[in-house]
Design a protein around this motif. Structure first.
Motif, PDB file in Angstrom:
ATOM      1  N   MET A  17     -41.585  18.212  40.223  1.00 28.88           N
ATOM      2  CA  MET A  17     -40.489  18.934  39.610  1.00 28.88           C
ATOM      3  C   MET A  17     -39.587  19.468  40.720  1.00 28.88           C
ATOM      4  O   MET A  17     -40.044  20.111  41.648  1.00 28.88           O
ATOM      5  CB  MET A  17     -41.040  20.091  38.771  1.00 28.88           C
ATOM      6  N   GLY A  18     -38.307  19.181  40.589  1.00 25.60           N
ATOM      7  CA  GLY A  18     -37.340  19.645  41.567  1.00 25.60           C
ATOM      8  C   GLY A  18     -36.871  21.060  41.277  1.00 25.60           C
ATOM      9  O   GLY A  18     -37.271  21.691  40.307  1.00 25.60           O
ATOM     10  N   TYR A  19     -36.028  21.538  42.149  1.00 23.82           N
ATOM     11  CA  TYR A  19     -35.439  22.863  41.999  1.00 23.82           C
ATOM     12  C   TYR A  19     -34.549  22.863  40.761  1.00 23.82           C
ATOM     13  O   TYR A  19     -33.650  22.025  40.638  1.00 23.82           O
ATOM     14  CB  TYR A  19     -34.628  23.191  43.257  1.00 23.82           C
ATOM     15  N   PRO A  20     -34.771  23.784  39.814  1.00 23.36           N
ATOM     16  CA  PRO A  20     -33.979  23.776  38.574  1.00 23.36           C
ATOM     17  C   PRO A  20     -32.543  24.259  38.828  1.00 23.36           C
ATOM     18  O   PRO A  20     -32.328  25.257  39.505  1.00 23.36           O
ATOM     19  CB  PRO A  20     -34.725  24.750  37.668  1.00 23.36           C
ATOM     20  N   LEU A  21     -31.605  23.508  38.290  1.00 22.01           N
ATOM     21  CA  LEU A  21     -30.185  23.839  38.412  1.00 22.01           C
ATOM     22  C   LEU A  21     -29.578  24.033  37.032  1.00 22.01           C
ATOM     23  O   LEU A  21     -30.056  23.476  36.046  1.00 22.01           O
ATOM     24  CB  LEU A  21     -29.435  22.731  39.147  1.00 22.01           C
ATOM     25  N   ILE A  22     -28.505  24.781  36.979  1.00 24.05           N
ATOM     26  CA  ILE A  22     -27.789  25.026  35.725  1.00 24.05           C
ATOM     27  C   ILE A  22     -26.626  24.050  35.627  1.00 24.05           C
ATOM     28  O   ILE A  22     -25.869  23.880  36.578  1.00 24.05           O
ATOM     29  CB  ILE A  22     -27.274  26.477  35.656  1.00 24.05           C
ATOM     30  N   ASP A  23     -26.485  23.408  34.474  1.00 25.47           N
ATOM     31  CA  ASP A  23     -25.328  22.568  34.202  1.00 25.47           C
ATOM     32  C   ASP A  23     -24.180  23.513  33.828  1.00 25.47           C
ATOM     33  O   ASP A  23     -24.118  24.016  32.707  1.00 25.47           O
ATOM     34  CB  ASP A  23     -25.639  21.595  33.062  1.00 25.47           C
ATOM     35  N   VAL A  24     -23.317  23.775  34.787  1.00 24.83           N
ATOM     36  CA  VAL A  24     -22.264  24.784  34.615  1.00 24.83           C
ATOM     37  C   VAL A  24     -21.296  24.390  33.490  1.00 24.83           C
ATOM     38  O   VAL A  24     -20.909  25.228  32.675  1.00 24.83           O
ATOM     39  CB  VAL A  24     -21.507  25.015  35.942  1.00 24.83           C
ATOM     40  N   LEU A  25     -20.925  23.117  33.435  1.00 24.46           N
ATOM     41  CA  LEU A  25     -19.981  22.668  32.409  1.00 24.46           C
ATOM     42  C   LEU A  25     -20.553  22.843  31.007  1.00 24.46           C
ATOM     43  O   LEU A  25     -19.924  23.447  30.127  1.00 24.46           O
ATOM     44  CB  LEU A  25     -19.586  21.215  32.649  1.00 24.46           C
ATOM     45  N   ARG A  26     -21.752  22.349  30.795  1.00 26.87           N
ATOM     46  CA  ARG A  26     -22.361  22.449  29.458  1.00 26.87           C
ATOM     47  C   ARG A  26     -22.717  23.888  29.106  1.00 26.87           C
ATOM     48  O   ARG A  26     -22.661  24.278  27.942  1.00 26.87           O
ATOM     49  CB  ARG A  26     -23.580  21.537  29.362  1.00 26.87           C
ATOM     50  N   THR A  27     -23.104  24.667  30.102  1.00 28.09           N
ATOM     51  CA  THR A  27     -23.388  26.079  29.841  1.00 28.09           C
ATOM     52  C   THR A  27     -22.114  26.789  29.408  1.00 28.09           C
ATOM     53  O   THR A  27     -22.128  27.586  28.460  1.00 28.09           O
ATOM     54  CB  THR A  27     -24.006  26.748  31.085  1.00 28.09           C
ATOM     55  N   GLY A  28     -20.997  26.499  30.060  1.00 28.63           N
ATOM     56  CA  GLY A  28     -19.722  27.080  29.661  1.00 28.63           C
ATOM     57  C   GLY A  28     -19.336  26.682  28.249  1.00 28.63           C
ATOM     58  O   GLY A  28     -18.858  27.518  27.463  1.00 28.63           O
ATOM     59  N   GLN A  29     -19.566  25.414  27.915  1.00 26.56           N
ATOM     60  CA  GLN A  29     -19.266  24.947  26.561  1.00 26.56           C
ATOM     61  C   GLN A  29     -20.147  25.658  25.539  1.00 26.56           C
ATOM     62  O   GLN A  29     -19.679  26.061  24.471  1.00 26.56           O
ATOM     63  CB  GLN A  29     -19.474  23.436  26.471  1.00 26.56           C
ATOM     64  N   ARG A  30     -21.418  25.817  25.876  1.00 24.65           N
ATOM     65  CA  ARG A  30     -22.339  26.484  24.956  1.00 24.65           C
ATOM     66  C   ARG A  30     -21.952  27.952  24.777  1.00 24.65           C
ATOM     67  O   ARG A  30     -22.011  28.491  23.675  1.00 24.65           O
ATOM     68  CB  ARG A  30     -23.772  26.372  25.466  1.00 24.65           C
ATOM     69  N   LEU A  31     -21.552  28.594  25.856  1.00 24.45           N
ATOM     70  CA  LEU A  31     -21.115  29.985  25.794  1.00 24.45           C
ATOM     71  C   LEU A  31     -19.882  30.114  24.895  1.00 24.45           C
ATOM     72  O   LEU A  31     -19.809  30.994  24.034  1.00 24.45           O
ATOM     73  CB  LEU A  31     -20.818  30.499  27.196  1.00 24.45           C
ATOM     74  N   LYS A  32     -18.940  29.203  25.069  1.00 20.19           N
ATOM     75  CA  LYS A  32     -17.732  29.223  24.249  1.00 20.19           C
ATOM     76  C   LYS A  32     -18.078  28.990  22.772  1.00 20.19           C
ATOM     77  O   LYS A  32     -17.558  29.682  21.886  1.00 20.19           O
ATOM     78  CB  LYS A  32     -16.756  28.150  24.737  1.00 20.19           C
ATOM     79  N   GLU A  33     -18.959  28.027  22.500  1.00 24.78           N
ATOM     80  CA  GLU A  33     -19.370  27.746  21.122  1.00 24.78           C
ATOM     81  C   GLU A  33     -20.036  28.961  20.490  1.00 24.78           C
ATOM     82  O   GLU A  33     -19.807  29.261  19.311  1.00 24.78           O
ATOM     83  CB  GLU A  33     -20.319  26.546  21.090  1.00 24.78           C
ATOM     84  N   ALA A  34     -20.874  29.664  21.266  1.00 22.53           N
ATOM     85  CA  ALA A  34     -21.548  30.859  20.745  1.00 22.53           C
ATOM     86  C   ALA A  34     -20.529  31.939  20.385  1.00 22.53           C
ATOM     87  O   ALA A  34     -20.676  32.611  19.361  1.00 22.53           O
ATOM     88  CB  ALA A  34     -22.547  31.383  21.773  1.00 22.53           C
TER      89      ALA A  34
END
Length: 108
Positions: free
Chosen positions: A1-18
């Motif tokens: 398992m590699g170092y976990p990273l955040i998908d900034v683009l999809r996280t932003g989209q999810r935040l906007k959708e919420a």
């Protein structure tokens, strides 16, 4: 398992959708978090940046959701995202086929 990273683009989209689901506008977020300008919020929604951990935590509380539910890990897809991607590729394939058929007809 590699170092976990955040998908900034999809996280932003999810935040906007919420925010859209809760009918919360950027102006409300600005006021709640005590930000000087709304540009930071627009950058979050566009996936150009992420909120600070404090702001992200406060925002998740304001939205009434867990912080983890707003974060999309890089390289992982939710089931509905896979279906949306597959649908997109099918539409692209149909469109490409249409273009090839039109090209063949114009060549004859």
């Amino acid at each position: 398992m590699g170092y976990p990273l955040i998908d900034v683009l999809r996280t932003g989209q999810r935040l906007k959708e919420a925010c859209i689901k809760k009918n919360i506008e950027a102006k409300e977020i600005k006021q709640f978090l005590g930000l000087a300008a709304m540009q930071s919020i627009y950058n979050w929604f566009q996936g150009k940046a992420l909120p600070s951990l404090d702001n992200f935590y406060a925002l998740s509380s304001y939205l009434g959701t867990e912080l983890d539910s707003l974060i999309v890990p890089q390289g992982r897809y939710q089931e509905h995202e896979i279906l949306e991607d597959a649908s997109f590729f099918r539409r692209q394939a149909v469109y490409f086929g249409f273009l090839l058929e039109a090209e063949a007809q114009s060549s004859s």
